[in-house]
Design a protein around this motif. Structure first.
Motif, PDB file in Angstrom:
ATOM      1  N   TYR A   2       0.701  -1.060   0.028  1.00  0.00           N
ATOM      2  CA  TYR A   2      -0.124   0.104   0.062  1.00  0.00           C
ATOM      3  C   TYR A   2       0.974   1.469  -0.039  1.00  0.00           C
ATOM      4  N   GLY A   3       2.168   1.077   0.081  1.00  0.00           N
ATOM      5  CA  GLY A   3       2.980   2.202   0.194  1.00  0.00           C
ATOM      6  C   GLY A   3       3.057   3.367   1.382  1.00  0.00           C
TER       7      GLY A   3
ATOM      8  N   ALA B  91      -5.682   3.961  -0.026  1.00  0.00           N
ATOM      9  CA  ALA B  91      -6.552   3.665  -0.966  1.00  0.00           C
ATOM     10  C   ALA B  91      -5.907   3.538  -2.276  1.00  0.00           C
ATOM     11  N   GLU B  92      -5.875   2.387  -2.785  1.00  0.00           N
ATOM     12  CA  GLU B  92      -5.059   1.865  -4.025  1.00  0.00           C
ATOM     13  C   GLU B  92      -6.149   1.036  -4.725  1.00  0.00           C
ATOM     14  N   PRO B  93      -5.839   1.223  -6.044  1.00  0.00           N
ATOM     15  CA  PRO B  93      -6.558   0.424  -7.093  1.00  0.00           C
ATOM     16  C   PRO B  93      -6.285  -1.003  -6.651  1.00  0.00           C
ATOM     17  N   ALA B  94      -7.232  -1.796  -6.522  1.00  0.00           N
ATOM     18  CA  ALA B  94      -7.083  -3.412  -5.989  1.00  0.00           C
ATOM     19  C   ALA B  94      -6.239  -3.978  -6.883  1.00  0.00           C
TER      20      ALA B  94
ATOM     21  N   ARG C 242       1.455  -6.160  -6.719  1.00  0.00           N
ATOM     22  CA  ARG C 242       2.476  -5.964  -5.917  1.00  0.00           C
ATOM     23  C   ARG C 242       2.887  -6.949  -4.710  1.00  0.00           C
ATOM     24  N   THR C 243       1.849  -7.891  -4.856  1.00  0.00           N
ATOM     25  CA  THR C 243       1.843  -9.184  -3.782  1.00  0.00           C
ATOM     26  C   THR C 243       3.004  -9.947  -4.096  1.00  0.00           C
ATOM     27  N   PRO C 244       3.386 -10.249  -5.116  1.00  0.00           N
ATOM     28  CA  PRO C 244       4.606 -11.337  -5.337  1.00  0.00           C
ATOM     29  C   PRO C 244       5.729 -10.424  -4.723  1.00  0.00           C
TER      30      PRO C 244
ATOM     31  N   MET D 216      -6.989   0.301   3.116  1.00  0.00           N
ATOM     32  CA  MET D 216      -6.216  -0.124   4.169  1.00  0.00           C
ATOM     33  C   MET D 216      -6.275   1.011   5.440  1.00  0.00           C
ATOM     34  N   LYS D 217      -6.306   0.581   6.557  1.00  0.00           N
ATOM     35  CA  LYS D 217      -6.319   1.590   7.753  1.00  0.00           C
ATOM     36  C   LYS D 217      -5.617   0.921   8.879  1.00  0.00           C
TER      37      LYS D 217
END
Length: 177
Positions: A94-95, A101-104, A110-112, A162-163
């Motif tokens: 998420y940075g 709030a990021e595009p899904a 970025r998951t890998p 994410m929060k």
């Protein structure tokens, strides 16, 4: 002042300056569940979150991007305990380690590169109701990451929200995305 007098004064000033830079990450996990050094996955770092508690989170998605309103109606909300490993994972995905709030699709891409580990046993899940509200109960005191996918009511690209939230003193903690 002589060199012998100046050195201790400078050393004390440097130590005070470094102490001021130490980040605060919310309350520590309960005693007996100390964090590991580094950010390797360690199930022991998550152990505090498996305890029963009197705290809770009462959340709502009321997110807007421009004129577009987003909803999590009937979507899953996950709650992940904060550990050194999850902080690193949130930063990569998420940075941020606080909120995003990021595009899904961008988060999935970025998951890998995020640290891997089987933390599914420590994740709690609930579902947003039709009014984009959700609740988690029985939580121990500590810091958590709440995550959901929100979409515009008419359809469209979803945003991964994410929060970071902290539960304390057995209270119901409000959370708004």
């Amino acid at each position: 002042m002589s060199r012998a007098t100046i050195f201790p004064v400078l050393a004390a000033a440097a130590a005070a300056a470094l102490a001021a830079c130490t980040p605060t990450l919310g309350p520590s996990p309960p005693s007996g569940y100390g964090p590991s050094s580094g950010s390797a996955f360690r199930a022991a770092d998550f152990a505090w979150s498996t305890e029963s508690g009197r705290g809770g989170i009462s959340g709502q998605v009321a997110f807007h991007q421009g004129k577009t309103r987003y909803s999590c109606a009937h979507a899953t909300v996950i709650l992940t305990p904060e550990t050194p490993w999850t902080r690193r994972r949130m930063k990569i995905l998420y940075g941020s380690t606080e909120s995003a709030a990021e595009p899904a699709e961008a988060v999935r891409a970025r998951t890998p590169s995020a640290p891997s580990g089987d933390y599914s046993a420590f994740v709690r899940r609930t579902t947003c109701d039709g009014s984009s509200r959700f609740t988690f109960g029985g939580l121990p005191d500590g810091a958590w990451y709440a995550i959901t996918i929100a979409k515009p009511p008419g359809g469209g690209e979803g945003l991964a929200l994410m929060k970071r939230v902290t539960t304390t003193a057995g209270k119901m903690t409000p959370l708004a995305f």
